[in-house]
Each structure stands twice: as structure tokens, then as C-alpha cells.
Write a protein that holds these residues in place. Sequence first.
Motif, mmCIF file in Angstrom:
data_model
loop_
_atom_site.group_PDB
_atom_site.id
_atom_site.type_symbol
_atom_site.label_atom_id
_atom_site.label_comp_id
_atom_site.label_asym_id
_atom_site.label_seq_id
_atom_site.Cartn_x
_atom_site.Cartn_y
_atom_site.Cartn_z
ATOM 1 N N PRO A 118 -4.737 0.563 0.493
ATOM 2 C CA PRO A 118 -4.828 0.055 1.865
ATOM 3 C C PRO A 118 -3.476 -0.500 2.336
ATOM 4 C CG PRO A 118 -6.645 -0.752 0.527
ATOM 5 C CD PRO A 118 -5.684 -0.104 -0.420
ATOM 6 N N SER A 178 -1.060 -2.846 4.603
ATOM 7 C CA SER A 178 -1.154 -4.125 5.309
ATOM 8 C C SER A 178 0.238 -4.733 5.429
ATOM 9 C CB SER A 178 -2.094 -5.093 4.585
ATOM 10 O OG SER A 178 -1.593 -5.407 3.301
ATOM 11 N N GLY A 225 0.793 -1.223 0.000
ATOM 12 C CA GLY A 225 0.000 0.000 0.000
ATOM 13 C C GLY A 225 0.822 1.268 0.000
ATOM 14 N N GLU A 245 -4.787 2.346 11.124
ATOM 15 C CA GLU A 245 -4.377 1.201 10.295
ATOM 16 C C GLU A 245 -2.980 0.748 10.671
ATOM 17 O OE1 GLU A 245 -6.326 -0.572 8.217
ATOM 18 O OE2 GLU A 245 -7.904 0.754 8.981
ATOM 19 N N TYR A 253 -5.945 7.411 2.251
ATOM 20 C CA TYR A 253 -6.901 7.582 3.342
ATOM 21 C C TYR A 253 -7.335 9.040 3.489
ATOM 22 C CZ TYR A 253 -5.539 2.854 4.681
ATOM 23 O OH TYR A 253 -5.309 1.508 4.682
#
Length: 344
Positions: free
Chosen positions: A104, A106, A79, A155, A146
Amino acid sequence: MKLLLPTSTAGSLPKPSWLAQPEKLWSPWKLDNEELTEGKHDALRVSLQEQQQAGIDIVSDGEQTRQHFVTTFIEQLSGVDFDKRKTVKIRNRYDASVPTVVGPVSRQRPVFVEDAKVLRKQTDKPIKWALPGPMTMIDTLYDDHYKSREKLAWEFAKILNQEAKELEAAGVDIIQFDEPAFNVFFDEVNEWGIAALERAIEGLKCETAVHICYGYGIKANTDWKNTLGTEWRQYEEVFPKLQKSNIDIISLECHNSRVPIELLELIRGKKVMVGAIDVATDEIETPEEVADTLRKALQFVDADKLYPCTNCGMAPLSRSIARGKLSALSQGAEIIRKELQEQL
């Protein structure tokens, strides 16, 4: 019997010249691939030996396994695009070219867990491992996904929690989160920064620490410090809420800083890593100078909760100076241990 005043380092120690350029912060690796992995672990063993010879009680890898205290962790996450870079101002202090969050975030695999296992096999002493904190991570990136510092921090907190749980399982005794951003973004710290940090430590049984400081002894930081006036009261903004948090240990700088020592009263009851070594100078402290800093801190920190430490990391210093400072820290702590025993 539990050791009184256990010593430790707040962060990095100098890397050997065969791994990275000495006396330079965030110097590129000189090795690649398997050679780099082996080189990091060799450096870890050397760093551990130097800590043990200096008499340090809670040891670390000396951060031999990370090039940068934030981006080495982020490099392993999905991400984030390191080729798509933007210039941002880091902690409202200096401009830097940083990678971009494009999707995103991760964690696909453990980042430091195998390194921690290597350290655990080398020593019976308590070991501490450092991770970047959520707020400092978001301050080292350009977020194009985001579009919210708070959302990205949460996150990262979840990702850090995954890593922390595996580090704990690998035998790490203390997991430290580096949050120099806590000294800058006070409103955000109190609104959601401490809560995000608590999310990062959720479910851990090992001890946890947060390191808040005024940074390495590099020009951008020393120039900033010169603008802060005769008293550095930034800790005052976040200590009351940190005192109520689930974090076990708070690490901060005291020696040669302009932090009023009485601010420690605001975190009474917490364990405190008291920075008694100035990392912004090549001058090696005397054991008595270290002892004097610890005596002052003991007015506001119970002896069984005081951990003598360095102000910050020592990566930019020479190895000989870093060794001298570690020895001074250990000897200064021993002076105070003897004084405390005489009072019994």
C-alpha cells in the motif's frame, strides 16, 4: 488592478553546476544530506532571482528541489521499492528502469512543503508549485501490488491531495499537476484520469493547473513527435472533459508545435497557460515571435484568462539560453498588453 497576461514557466529551469551536472535532464545531485538541502535552497534563490530579473510574474522554485519530476516525489512514499526495479515503456515511447510498488502506498511526511515555505519567504509575487499528476505517476512505476492502474492512480490522488493542502497552507498560490500521460492514454483519461486529478485537488481554495505537453526536448520525445504527422490533435481527445472539470488552468505548448491553435476553443472559459517558448531548441525567441503566438491564442482565449508560459521545462538548456528565453517571454507579453490597452 490585476495584471493582464501574467507570465510564468511551465516547469523546470536549469540547475547551477554546483548542484547537478548542467544541461542534463534528471542529473544526479552533487551534494548529500544537509549540504544537499542547503544547496537546493541556494539554487532556489538563484532561480527566483533570474525569473524576477527576466520579468516573470508568477514565479516558482525552478524545480531546483526535485531531481526528477515524478520519482523525487515517489521516493518519499512508503510502499515503493526503489531497489526492486523493472523495465517498462514510459508513455508507450521509451524503455526505462523503474521502481516497483510492493505494498500500500502512503505519504509518511510532507515532500516539498518546507521547500515551498523557503520560496514563499523570498518573494511577494504569486508562486506556483508543481507536483506529478496521478496518471503520470502510475506510468513511471511497475505495479506489483494493486495490479490496477486505476486503483493505484486513486491512491496517488489521495496522497497528492494531502501534499497539495499543505502546500496551499504554506502560501502557494497555484498548484500545478504535470500530466504528460494525458496526451497518450486518451480512454483512461476520460474514464478515470480527470476524475483522479479532481480528487487530487479536492478541497483546495488556491488555483489549480494541469500541464499537458509533448515533453522535454530530449531525443525520445522529438523522435516521437516526428511520428505524429503535420497536425498534433491529441489535445482534442481530452479537452472537452477538461473544460467541464474543476481544474482552473490548463497548460499546453503552442510555439513551434503542430497543435492547431483552434483546438483552444474546446477549453473556452478556462484559464490557459499558452506555451510561447520552444524548449526543444537553443534558439532564443524574439519578443515579436512570442507576441505572435499570443495573438493567435487570443482568438480562442479571453485576454483575462491567458497566461503566457513556456512549452515545458528548460532543465536541459544552458542557463544563459534559459534566461534569454524568459526575457523574450516577458517582453513578448508586454507587447500584447500594450496592444490590448490601445484597443480599449
